[in-house]
Design a protein around this motif. Structure first.
Motif, PDB file in Angstrom:
ATOM      1  N   HIS A  30       2.144  -6.902  12.608  1.00 45.38           N
ATOM      2  CA  HIS A  30       0.706  -6.876  12.865  1.00 45.38           C
ATOM      3  C   HIS A  30       0.095  -5.512  12.570  1.00 45.38           C
ATOM      4  O   HIS A  30      -1.030  -5.235  12.968  1.00 45.38           O
ATOM      5  CB  HIS A  30       0.420  -7.285  14.314  1.00 45.38           C
ATOM      6  CG  HIS A  30       0.763  -8.713  14.620  1.00 45.38           C
ATOM      7  ND1 HIS A  30       2.049  -9.117  14.923  1.00 45.38           N
ATOM      8  CD2 HIS A  30      -0.005  -9.832  14.654  1.00 45.38           C
ATOM      9  CE1 HIS A  30       2.057 -10.424  15.140  1.00 45.38           C
ATOM     10  NE2 HIS A  30       0.831 -10.883  14.984  1.00 45.38           N
ATOM     11  N   GLY A  31       0.842  -4.659  11.891  1.00 42.09           N
ATOM     12  CA  GLY A  31       0.277  -3.384  11.456  1.00 42.09           C
ATOM     13  C   GLY A  31       0.720  -2.170  12.232  1.00 42.09           C
ATOM     14  O   GLY A  31       0.285  -1.060  11.934  1.00 42.09           O
ATOM     15  N   PRO A  81       2.216  -2.603   3.068  1.00 42.57           N
ATOM     16  CA  PRO A  81       2.180  -3.234   4.390  1.00 42.57           C
ATOM     17  C   PRO A  81       2.587  -4.700   4.311  1.00 42.57           C
ATOM     18  O   PRO A  81       2.768  -5.253   3.217  1.00 42.57           O
ATOM     19  CB  PRO A  81       0.704  -3.112   4.776  1.00 42.57           C
ATOM     20  CG  PRO A  81      -0.015  -3.187   3.460  1.00 42.57           C
ATOM     21  CD  PRO A  81       0.893  -2.495   2.461  1.00 42.57           C
ATOM     22  N   VAL A  82       2.741  -5.322   5.470  1.00 45.34           N
ATOM     23  CA  VAL A  82       2.994  -6.763   5.516  1.00 45.34           C
ATOM     24  C   VAL A  82       1.771  -7.466   4.954  1.00 45.34           C
ATOM     25  O   VAL A  82       0.675  -7.382   5.503  1.00 45.34           O
ATOM     26  CB  VAL A  82       3.275  -7.222   6.964  1.00 45.34           C
ATOM     27  CG1 VAL A  82       3.322  -8.733   7.049  1.00 45.34           C
ATOM     28  CG2 VAL A  82       4.586  -6.616   7.459  1.00 45.34           C
ATOM     29  N   ASP A  83       1.948  -8.153   3.832  1.00 43.80           N
ATOM     30  CA  ASP A  83       0.813  -8.777   3.144  1.00 43.80           C
ATOM     31  C   ASP A  83       1.340  -9.804   2.156  1.00 43.80           C
ATOM     32  O   ASP A  83       2.428  -9.644   1.603  1.00 43.80           O
ATOM     33  CB  ASP A  83      -0.009  -7.708   2.413  1.00 43.80           C
ATOM     34  CG  ASP A  83      -1.422  -8.169   2.087  1.00 43.80           C
ATOM     35  OD1 ASP A  83      -1.909  -9.098   2.753  1.00 43.80           O
ATOM     36  OD2 ASP A  83      -2.034  -7.591   1.180  1.00 43.80           O
ATOM     37  N   GLN A 125      -3.717  -0.384  17.439  1.00 38.66           N
ATOM     38  CA  GLN A 125      -2.621  -1.121  18.066  1.00 38.66           C
ATOM     39  C   GLN A 125      -2.647  -2.528  17.469  1.00 38.66           C
ATOM     40  O   GLN A 125      -3.519  -3.335  17.792  1.00 38.66           O
ATOM     41  CB  GLN A 125      -2.780  -1.174  19.580  1.00 38.66           C
ATOM     42  CG  GLN A 125      -2.958   0.184  20.243  1.00 38.66           C
ATOM     43  CD  GLN A 125      -1.850   1.160  19.878  1.00 38.66           C
ATOM     44  OE1 GLN A 125      -0.684   0.774  19.780  1.00 38.66           O
ATOM     45  NE2 GLN A 125      -2.206   2.406  19.657  1.00 38.66           N
ATOM     46  N   GLY A 126      -1.676  -2.793  16.589  1.00 36.36           N
ATOM     47  CA  GLY A 126      -1.730  -3.992  15.764  1.00 36.36           C
ATOM     48  C   GLY A 126      -1.837  -5.303  16.521  1.00 36.36           C
ATOM     49  O   GLY A 126      -2.739  -6.112  16.266  1.00 36.36           O
ATOM     50  N   THR A 127      -0.913  -5.544  17.441  1.00 38.74           N
ATOM     51  CA  THR A 127      -0.941  -6.828  18.137  1.00 38.74           C
ATOM     52  C   THR A 127      -2.196  -6.968  18.987  1.00 38.74           C
ATOM     53  O   THR A 127      -2.706  -8.079  19.168  1.00 38.74           O
ATOM     54  CB  THR A 127       0.311  -6.987  19.021  1.00 38.74           C
ATOM     55  OG1 THR A 127       0.498  -5.808  19.816  1.00 38.74           O
ATOM     56  CG2 THR A 127       1.548  -7.200  18.171  1.00 38.74           C
TER      57      THR A 127
END
Length: 653
Positions: A48-49, A343-345, A524-526
């Motif tokens: 989630h980053g 990044p997650v993508d 804060q990603g989540t």
């Protein structure tokens, strides 16, 4: 660097290690390796980053454990890429693998060890705040780390398999066996249980000459040596199961005393005897010799820096060793090439790096000049980005050469940065200094990200920057940690993080005209993913937004600033945004806002105020309930008086 499969191989031969109680010593730390392993082994969310506040806390606990055991840490970071391009093929392959892992993580939601974009910034900022000595090398740090540790006769902390080859007088402490969370003993007798590795133990265990270790590494294959596949496992003992490639190579090396003899025999074994292959034999010998040279320790240039603050002459003007220039900037300066964030993508989406391309173009112009083209790698496709000096050209021209950037007038440097971000200085100055760069970047992102982020994304991002942790909030966030991220939301927030990273690079390059923000506090990603989910599903935010008045006010100030800073001509607004209406002198004790708000914003601010009021009401209830209990006991014999008071409305509850 890295010897392929060596760390895993030694996991099956643990007798080469010695169990030790480590304390009261210097420790040279492979910073980049520790950064990766701390985050990945912590169980923190990756998809989630980034969980930067939790990671900051983890780093603090790690340093506290070292200092409890009177260990003095010295952290050394990699700088730019290898300028000789000897390992360009390996770097390219790893970039391709990262993109594939990031795609799988976005598609399936599993953990693929994709490091969040701003993790290295959090690592460096936290160490600086804790006053841990940190140095950044000009290129890869392995040889400098080994040279410093050998000079100081203290161990290295790393999981990089190359440190199994360097002949270190005080050995290697593999991070995998470094039990820093289990400090034993008390006071001056505190220690960290761990395992220590020495090259002498390795050579005794496998019965080879110590001078053959670099030969072993080169023949095994590392980042600098690429040989044709050869089945070394054929030399492994028949009894060993499975028959290991590395064990077979070690068995074969037992018959040799000198590296040169072993190299020639290895090349002949691979088919270099025939005349036709003599040229190949020569190339292989040259490649192997270069690979072995990497394990010769240089004279340490870090000791004088750490002890006396002395920077080597060739780095003085660039201020590299103080980590003033990030590795990305060094790659642009030396190689005219830059590795972009991964990044997650979903890989079928446009690269998130496209959003911040104009910021990088300004950086290229400052570093190299307006005619320079810089190669980049976007989604496995190579392209070129033209440097851009159209932003404040007169000011940029005064910032040459590179050494003059930090010495230029603050107003000039600030003008370059703000014009690159497209924001107005006068309006930005209404904010506290620590908020100015995050707000400017958020404004830039909201204007340029594609697809355009909606108000729910913007508000969730800003609200996430200001919420304090509560049990209700933690429970909501934990529920989101185990869910696959929404691809569109992840894409939008990754664009914001890339914009933040490139803006911080540009800010550093210009000598920090704006204060560097505390990264661990601003994403804060989540949390932000959960806030978006709650908004989209109509969940009532007030149950998780019971926060303090200052946080509510700061959120509203930041939202107001972003929308005031938005260039009118650059936006095509949705109908809901066009429906914004001026007004909100709310009845909640908040300051009036000089900004248009839509209905959602008004509802949200009222919800925040109601949540705050509920907190105060809870306190009153607790106090008055205690008071009422006492009064009832005292008035149990005065029934008529109690009835009269209740009729008059004296009972406020």
């Amino acid at each position: 660097m890295g010897v392929q499969g060596l760390a895993t191989f030694l996991d099956n031969h643990r007798k080469v290690y010695r169990d030790v109680r480590f304390g009261r010593s210097r420790l040279v730390i492979d910073g980049c390796n520790l950064n990766y392993l701390l985050y990945f082994e912590s169980g923190l969310d990756q998809n989630h980053g980034g969980e930067y506040a939790a990671y900051e806390s983890l780093i603090e606990r790690f340093i506290t454990a070292l200092r409890t055991c009177e260990v003095d840490p010295y952290v050394v970071l990699d700088g730019g890429s290898d300028h000789t391009d000897k390992k360009l093929e390996t770097v390219t392959q790893r970039a391709e693998q990262r993109i594939e892992r990031a795609h799988r993580a976005a598609k399936d939601g599993g953990k693929e060890n994709v490091l969040p974009i701003m993790t290295k910034w959090v690592f460096r900022q936290t160490l600086t705040r804790l006053k841990v000595p940190v140095a950044q090398c000009f290129g890869e740090a392995d040889r400098e780390i080994a040279a410093l540790a050998d000079k100081w006769q203290c161990p290295v902390l790393s999981n990089d398999s190359d440190f199994y080859i360097f002949n270190l007088s005080a050995g290697l402490l593999p991070i995998s066996y470094f039990q820093w969370q289990d400090v034993n003993g008390n006071g001056s007798k505190s220690y960290i249980p761990c395992k220590r590795y020495y090259t002498s133990s390795f050579c005794i265990y496998f019965e080879i000459q110590c001078q053959l270790l670099p030969t072993f590494a080169a023949l095994a294959g590392n980042d600098y040596v690429k040989l044709q596949k050869f089945i070394w496992s054929q030399f492994a003992p028949v009894a060993s199961k499975p028959q290991s490639r590395l064990e077979g190579l070690l068995c074969w090396l037992k018959d040799f005393e000198e590296p040169e003899d072993a190299l020639k025999a290895a090349v002949e074994l691979m088919g270099g005897k025939s005349r036709k292959n003599k040229e190949n034999m020569k190339k292989m010998l040259q490649s192997l010799s270069v690979g072995m040279e990497e394990y010769k320790l240089p004279r340490s240039s870090l000791m004088e820096f750490f002890i006396h603050g002395v920077i080597p002459l060739f780095l003085v003007e660039l201020r590299v060793m103080q980590a003033w220039l990030p590795g990305d900037t060094l790659d642009v300066l030396l190689l005219h090439r830059l590795s972009l964030s991964t990044p997650v993508d979903h890989k079928d989406l446009p690269s998130v790096n496209l959003t911040s391309r104009p910021l990088r173009q300004v950086m290229y112009g400052l570093v190299l000049g307006k005619e320079t083209r810089v190669a980049q790698r976007l989604q496995l496709n190579s392209l070129h980005e033209q440097a851009n000096l159209n932003v404040c050209h007169n000011v940029v021209s005064t910032l040459r050469p590179a050494v003059s950037w930090p010495q230029a007038e603050l107003s000039e440097r600030l003008q370059v940065l703000l014009e690159a971000l497209g924001v107005n200085e006068e309006r930005l100055n209404a904010l506290p200094p620590q908020l100015r760069l995050p707000v400017a970047v958020t404004c830039y992102w909201w204007n340029r990200a594609r697809p355009r982020p909606d108000l729910k994304l913007l508000k969730s991002l800003l609200l996430g920057m200001n919420l304090r942790d509560t049990p209700q909030l933690s429970a909501a966030v934990q529920a989101r940690c185990h869910q696959k991220p929404d691809v569109g939301v992840a894409h939008a927030f990754s664009q914001w993080q890339v914009c933040m990273k490139d803006s911080m690079h540009l800010n550093q390059l210009l000598g920090l005209p704006l204060p560097e923000p505390d990264v661990a506090r601003f994403y804060q990603g989540t949390l932000v993913h959960q806030l978006v989910h709650m908004r989209r599903t109509g969940s009532r935010l007030k149950h998780v937004l019971k926060t303090d008045q200052a946080s509510v006010q700061q959120y509203c100030d930041m939202l107001s600033a972003v929308r005031r800073l938005r260039p009118r001509q650059a936006s095509e607004f949705s109908e809901s945004e066009q429906a914004e209406r001026r007004a909100l002198n709310d009845q909640t004790n908040l300051q009036p806002f000089q900004l248009d708000y839509d209905e959602e914003t008004e509802t949200e601010v009222c919800s925040l105020a109601r949540a705050q009021e509920e907190l105060r009401l809870d306190d009153r209830l607790l106090l008055k309930t205690r008071y009422k209990t006492k009064e009832r006991r005292n008035r149990c014999n005065k029934v008529e008086l109690s009835r009269k008071e209740e009729r008059r409305g004296t009972d406020l509850l």
